[in-house]
Design an enzyme around this catalytic site. Structure first.
Site, PDB file in Angstrom:
ATOM      1  N   MET A   1       0.829  -1.204   0.000  1.00  0.00           N
ATOM      2  CA  MET A   1       0.000   0.000   0.000  1.00  0.00           C
ATOM      3  C   MET A   1       0.863   1.253   0.000  1.00  0.00           C
ATOM      4  O   MET A   1       0.611   2.186  -0.756  1.00  0.00           O
ATOM      5  CB  MET A   1      -0.929   0.023   1.217  1.00  0.00           C
ATOM      6  CG  MET A   1      -2.120  -0.895   1.133  1.00  0.00           C
ATOM      7  SD  MET A   1      -3.166  -0.698  -0.322  1.00  0.00           S
ATOM      8  CE  MET A   1      -3.649   1.005  -0.229  1.00  0.00           C
TER       9      MET A   1
ATOM     10  N   VAL B   1       0.514   1.520   7.455  1.00  0.00           N
ATOM     11  CA  VAL B   1       1.000   0.258   8.027  1.00  0.00           C
ATOM     12  C   VAL B   1      -0.165  -0.728   8.112  1.00  0.00           C
ATOM     13  O   VAL B   1      -1.294  -0.397   7.755  1.00  0.00           O
ATOM     14  CB  VAL B   1       1.660   0.479   9.412  1.00  0.00           C
ATOM     15  CG1 VAL B   1       2.786   1.511   9.304  1.00  0.00           C
ATOM     16  CG2 VAL B   1       0.643   0.910  10.463  1.00  0.00           C
TER      17      VAL B   1
ATOM     18  N   HIS C   1      -8.469   6.197   2.519  1.00  0.00           N
ATOM     19  CA  HIS C   1      -8.455   4.772   2.205  1.00  0.00           C
ATOM     20  C   HIS C   1      -8.222   4.571   0.714  1.00  0.00           C
ATOM     21  O   HIS C   1      -9.132   4.699  -0.094  1.00  0.00           O
ATOM     22  CB  HIS C   1      -9.771   4.123   2.648  1.00  0.00           C
ATOM     23  CG  HIS C   1      -9.873   2.675   2.294  1.00  0.00           C
ATOM     24  ND1 HIS C   1     -11.072   2.055   2.021  1.00  0.00           N
ATOM     25  CD2 HIS C   1      -8.907   1.725   2.159  1.00  0.00           C
ATOM     26  CE1 HIS C   1     -10.844   0.791   1.731  1.00  0.00           C
ATOM     27  NE2 HIS C   1      -9.542   0.569   1.805  1.00  0.00           N
TER      28      HIS C   1
END
Length: 416
Positions: free
Chosen positions: A22, A98, A148
């Site tokens: 990510m 994380v 997100h």
């Protein structure tokens, strides 16, 4: 507590914490938009690998003719490794990326709160955790929000911007502007478990898993939904993202592992079948291929698990698979609208069209429901409730819209 200025200055320097999949995608999304990025991970080796991935991705894009060598060099130059938290002191925005662990995220936010400048905005890339619980450990909750991203973040268009109870409107506006700079489809969501997309996904996946226990097989469920127009069915999706992610989350949380619907997943994970990355999951994958191949061993495992749980298996047709999957999405979407988690049904549809592979020609789950008629949707939910239980009870908003002859498209901020 700091006092937020009326406006938030443009994000000139953004820090990203975490150099996993990510983090790498978020860093490239920012660099692609011309933003200077500071990159921090507690493991310097992860940053090294991350920088190599960025380099390789840009080199590949040059070979493909998507960007020029000059553009690649410009983007690479925008990304710099940071040695420690004090190196982030002047960042305008920090995005934490994380893994999904609330205590770890809170620990990072405590440290950021005392390290970065008072006017900096702090964002979490959580996909489901409570933004208010993260904001609460800082002295600047009005400057905390969720960003997100969807994986891979430099490719996927959707960005859910999660509004905490105290997040200032100027902060949301700045995040929306950053989303536009990155070429994202940005949708503001209220704070609840899973936000808009993953909260709805949970009900959709629950139905898919329930149908496995009742008599269907993974390839049948996926085939029916792909036939409707989804980019991929739920079990293909789990193979792509990794079946083990939820399994490990349940293990860490110490709850949820005994729910009947996850027993097939648990067995697959116990066998080391985590999906594409292990070349076996719900499907098989040849070496170097992403082509899902039907695996009769999985059918046998599904049958064994459901019989051990006491289910009497039956034939489940494509029509029932599509009906239950879609109505699960619509009913949860209606609850999200009712609670004001989404501003309107169009935002719900944007999330599903851009992050979850819903067929574009159907317009999204709420637009599809409007074409069916809300009163027909209510009647179909009542029929499912009678057959399968109380979790199918129509949302109060559906009852209200059906009674008033209105559509989801007429709902704004939870009010019809």
């Amino acid at each position: 507590m700091s006092t937020l200025p009326v406006s938030v200055p443009p994000f000139r320097q953004v820090a990203v914490i975490g150099a996993g999949t990510m983090g790498r995608g978020i860093v490239m999304s920012l660099a692609n938009a011309g933003v200077q990025v500071l990159w921090l991970d507690n493991n310097p080796q992860m940053i090294e690998q991350g920088l190599q991935t960025v380099e390789q991705t840009y080199a590949h894009n040059v070979r493909q003719g998507r960007i020029s060598e000059a553009q690649a060099a410009e983007r690479r130059a925008l990304v710099q490794a940071a040695a420690d938290y004090p190196a982030l002191a002047e960042a305008d925005l920090v995005i934490e990326a994380v893994y999904e662990n609330l205590e770890l995220k809170q620990q990072i936010f405590r440290q950021l709160d005392t390290t970065v400048k008072a006017e900096a905005i702090l964002a979490s890339n959580t996909s489901a955790l409570d933004i208010d619980a993260i904001a609460a450990v800082t002295d600047r909750p009005e400057r905390v929000l969720g960003l997100h991203f969807f994986s891979p973040a430099h490719i996927m268009k959707l960005l859910e911007i999660v509004r905490g109870a105290k997040t200032d409107k100027a902060v949301l506006d700045a995040a929306l502007e950053l989303g536009r700079r990155m070429g994202k489809v940005a949708v503001v969501s209220g704070n609840c478990h899973g936000f808009i997309g993953n909260r709805m996904l949970a009900t959709y996946v629950r139905e898919a898993r329930a149908m496995l226990l009742e008599g269907a097989y993974p390839h049948q469920v996926d085939g029916a939904l792909q036939g409707f127009g989804f980019a991929m069915g739920p079990f293909r999706m789990y193979d792509v993202v990794g079946i083990d992610l939820e399994w490990r989350t349940r293990e860490m949380a110490g709850k949820g592992q005994d729910v009947p619907e996850v027993q097939v997943d648990n067995r697959l994970c116990e066998l080391g079948r985590f999906g594409q990355k292990t070349r076996m999951g719900y499907y098989r994958y040849a070496e170097g291929s992403r082509q899902a191949e039907h695996d009769p061993e999985v059918d046998a495992l599904v049958q064994q698990v459901s019989e051990q749980l006491g289910y009497q298996r039956r034939e489940i047709g494509a029509e029932e698979i599509v009906e239950r999957s879609l109505l699960a999405l619509v009913n949860e979407g209606a609850k999200i609208l009712e609670e004001g988690i989404a501003a309107n049904s169009h935002d719900v549809d944007l999330v599903y069209l851009n992050g979850y592979g819903f067929p574009a020609d159907k317009g999204g789950p709420m637009a599809w429901a409007d074409t069916q008629g809300v009163s027909a949707i209510r009647d179909r939910l009542l029929a499912l409730q009678e057959r399968f239980g109380e979790h199918w009870q129509p949302a109060a908003l559906i009852e209200r819209l059906a009674a008033e002859g209105k559509r989801f498209a007429e709902v704004q901020e939870g009010r019809a």
